[in-house]
Every structure is written in C-alpha cells, then in structure tokens.
Design an enzyme around this catalytic site. Structure first.
Site, PDB file in Angstrom:
ATOM      1  N   ASP A   7     -28.460 -11.304  18.836  1.00  7.90           N
ATOM      2  CA  ASP A   7     -28.941  -9.937  18.238  1.00  7.90           C
ATOM      3  C   ASP A   7     -30.333 -10.054  18.215  1.00  7.90           C
ATOM      4  OD1 ASP A   7     -29.652 -11.626  15.868  1.00  7.90           O
ATOM      5  OD2 ASP A   7     -28.121 -10.707  14.685  1.00  7.90           O
ATOM      6  N   CYS A  64     -28.937 -15.638  16.541  1.00 10.18           N
ATOM      7  CA  CYS A  64     -28.872 -14.584  15.649  1.00 10.18           C
ATOM      8  C   CYS A  64     -30.084 -15.078  14.634  1.00 10.18           C
ATOM      9  CB  CYS A  64     -27.625 -14.082  15.043  1.00 10.18           C
ATOM     10  SG  CYS A  64     -26.984 -15.168  13.829  1.00 10.18           S
ATOM     11  N   THR A  66     -29.956 -16.421  11.718  1.00  8.02           N
ATOM     12  CA  THR A  66     -29.594 -17.896  11.147  1.00  8.02           C
ATOM     13  C   THR A  66     -28.678 -18.648  12.038  1.00  8.02           C
ATOM     14  OG1 THR A  66     -27.688 -16.928   9.948  1.00  8.02           O
ATOM     15  CG2 THR A  66     -29.620 -17.153   8.745  1.00  8.02           C
ATOM     16  N   GLY A  69     -24.035 -15.938  11.280  1.00  8.58           N
ATOM     17  CA  GLY A  69     -23.021 -15.032  11.621  1.00  8.58           C
ATOM     18  C   GLY A  69     -22.573 -14.895  12.835  1.00  8.58           C
ATOM     19  N   HIS A  97     -18.877 -35.767  19.059  1.00 10.99           N
ATOM     20  CA  HIS A  97     -17.909 -35.764  18.277  1.00 10.99           C
ATOM     21  C   HIS A  97     -17.131 -34.409  18.207  1.00 10.99           C
ATOM     22  CE1 HIS A  97     -19.380 -39.255  15.691  1.00 10.99           C
ATOM     23  NE2 HIS A  97     -19.383 -39.294  16.781  1.00 10.99           N
ATOM     24  N   HIS A 132     -12.049 -38.863  18.681  1.00 16.36           N
ATOM     25  CA  HIS A 132     -12.680 -37.240  18.624  1.00 16.36           C
ATOM     26  C   HIS A 132     -11.626 -36.349  19.044  1.00 16.36           C
ATOM     27  CE1 HIS A 132     -15.977 -39.154  16.479  1.00 16.36           C
ATOM     28  NE2 HIS A 132     -16.149 -39.931  17.469  1.00 16.36           N
TER      29      HIS A 132
HETATM   30  C1  RB5 Z   1     -29.535  -9.785  11.068  1.00 15.16           C
HETATM   31  O1  RB5 Z   1     -30.368  -9.073   9.881  1.00 15.16           O
HETATM   32  C2  RB5 Z   1     -28.952 -11.128  10.482  1.00 15.16           C
HETATM   33  O2  RB5 Z   1     -28.094 -10.729   9.295  1.00 15.16           O
HETATM   34  C3  RB5 Z   1     -28.260 -11.781  11.672  1.00 15.16           C
HETATM   35  O3  RB5 Z   1     -29.347 -12.042  12.648  1.00 15.16           O
HETATM   36  C4  RB5 Z   1     -27.765 -13.084  11.339  1.00 15.16           C
HETATM   37  O4  RB5 Z   1     -28.815 -14.081  10.591  1.00 15.16           O
HETATM   38  C5  RB5 Z   1     -26.606 -13.223  10.405  1.00 15.16           C
HETATM   39  O5  RB5 Z   1     -25.733 -14.215  10.277  1.00 15.16           O
END
Ligand code: RB5
Length: 149
Positions: A7, A64, A66, A69, A97, A132
């Site tokens: 994203d 994305c 983090t 998501g 693993h 594993h």
């Molecule tokens: C987008 O703003 C952000 O929520 C997405 O990139 C991600 O971090 C979601 O887990």
C-alpha cells in the site's frame, strides 16, 4: 517468480525490493500500488497471497506502514504463512522454522536498506523441515477446522 504488493505506506520499500530483484535477475510480478497515494492494503495482500497459494509464484513480499495489516489480510488466504519481519534473525527463523511463504515489512518501521537485506535472507534461507514440518502441518489443520490434540 516472486509476487510483490504494497500500500502507500510500504510503496518505497517495495520499490527498493524491486530494484534488488532486478539486480539479481529474479523474476517478479508487481501488483502495485504504484504511487504513495492512499489505498487499501487488503487488495494487494489478496493478489499476492492468491499467486503464492496457487503456485503461480514461489514466494511473496508485502509492504504496508507496519507490515501488520497487509500480513493479516494475506494470512486469510488458505496455505499462506505471512510473517512480519523487522530484523535479520526473524527473517532467517521464519524461513527455517515457519516455512513462511510471504515476507511482510513496514515502511514506517524499517528503512529500504534493511528491507533489501531482509528480503535477501528470506529468499535464500531454506526450511529446516523435521520437527518444524509437524508444526506447520498443525497450522494447516487449524485452517481446515480440525481440532488439535
Ligand atoms: C495505512 O495508513 C496503514 O494503516 C497501513 O499501511 C498499515 O500500517 C496497516 O497495518
């Protein structure tokens, strides 16, 4: 063949990974997104996860903000083991693993250089198998609605 998706929050990491794959002559499919304009990560997670689950691509890489998501969405596809990774140790262990088939990373967590390093480890580390393999099989059992003993 590697499937790529991101994203807007992971766009820069995906582009860095793409450059690495090109340098290594590794074929890939880039499912987008193609700019930093705001989009919904599940769309890209599903495209990449489907390709990995049906064997069109050997592995996937999703980014994305983090990595969380987009990995959650990918893990809804049967047969997918997507792992959010932030360091070299976890990149190695999730292959050895967990036999992870999708690497997920966060553009607001790590820099492009780290993303390339983690990708390199992820793509070049084999699954250890052995005990594993039994644990991976249990994950599949949960996916199939079976009760573990
Ligand atoms: C987008 O703003 C952000 O929520 C997405 O990139 C991600 O971090 C979601 O887990």
């Amino acid at each position: 063949m590697i499937a790529l998706g991101a994203d807007h929050g992971g766009y820069r990491l995906k582009e860095a990974v793409k450059k690495y794959l090109e340098e290594k002559n590794i074929e890939y499919i880039d499912y987008g997104c193609y700019s930093e304009e705001s989009v919904n990560y599940a769309v890209y997670a599903q495209k990449v996860a489907n390709d990995v689950a049906n064997g069109k691509c050997e592995k996937g890489i999703l980014c994305c903000g983090t990595g969380i998501g987009i990995s959650m969405a990918a893990n809804k596809v049967k047969g997918i083991r997507a792992a959010v990774v932030t360091n070299e140790f976890c990149a190695e262990m999730t292959r050895r693993h967990n036999d992870a088939n999708i690497l997920a990373m966060g553009g607001r967590v790590i820099d492009c250089e780290t993303a390339v390093k983690l990708t390199d480890i992820f793509l070049n580390t084999p699954f250890d198998g052995g005990r594993h393999a039994e644990r991976i099989a249990q994950i599949a059992q949960i996916e199939n609605g079976e009760q573990l003993q």
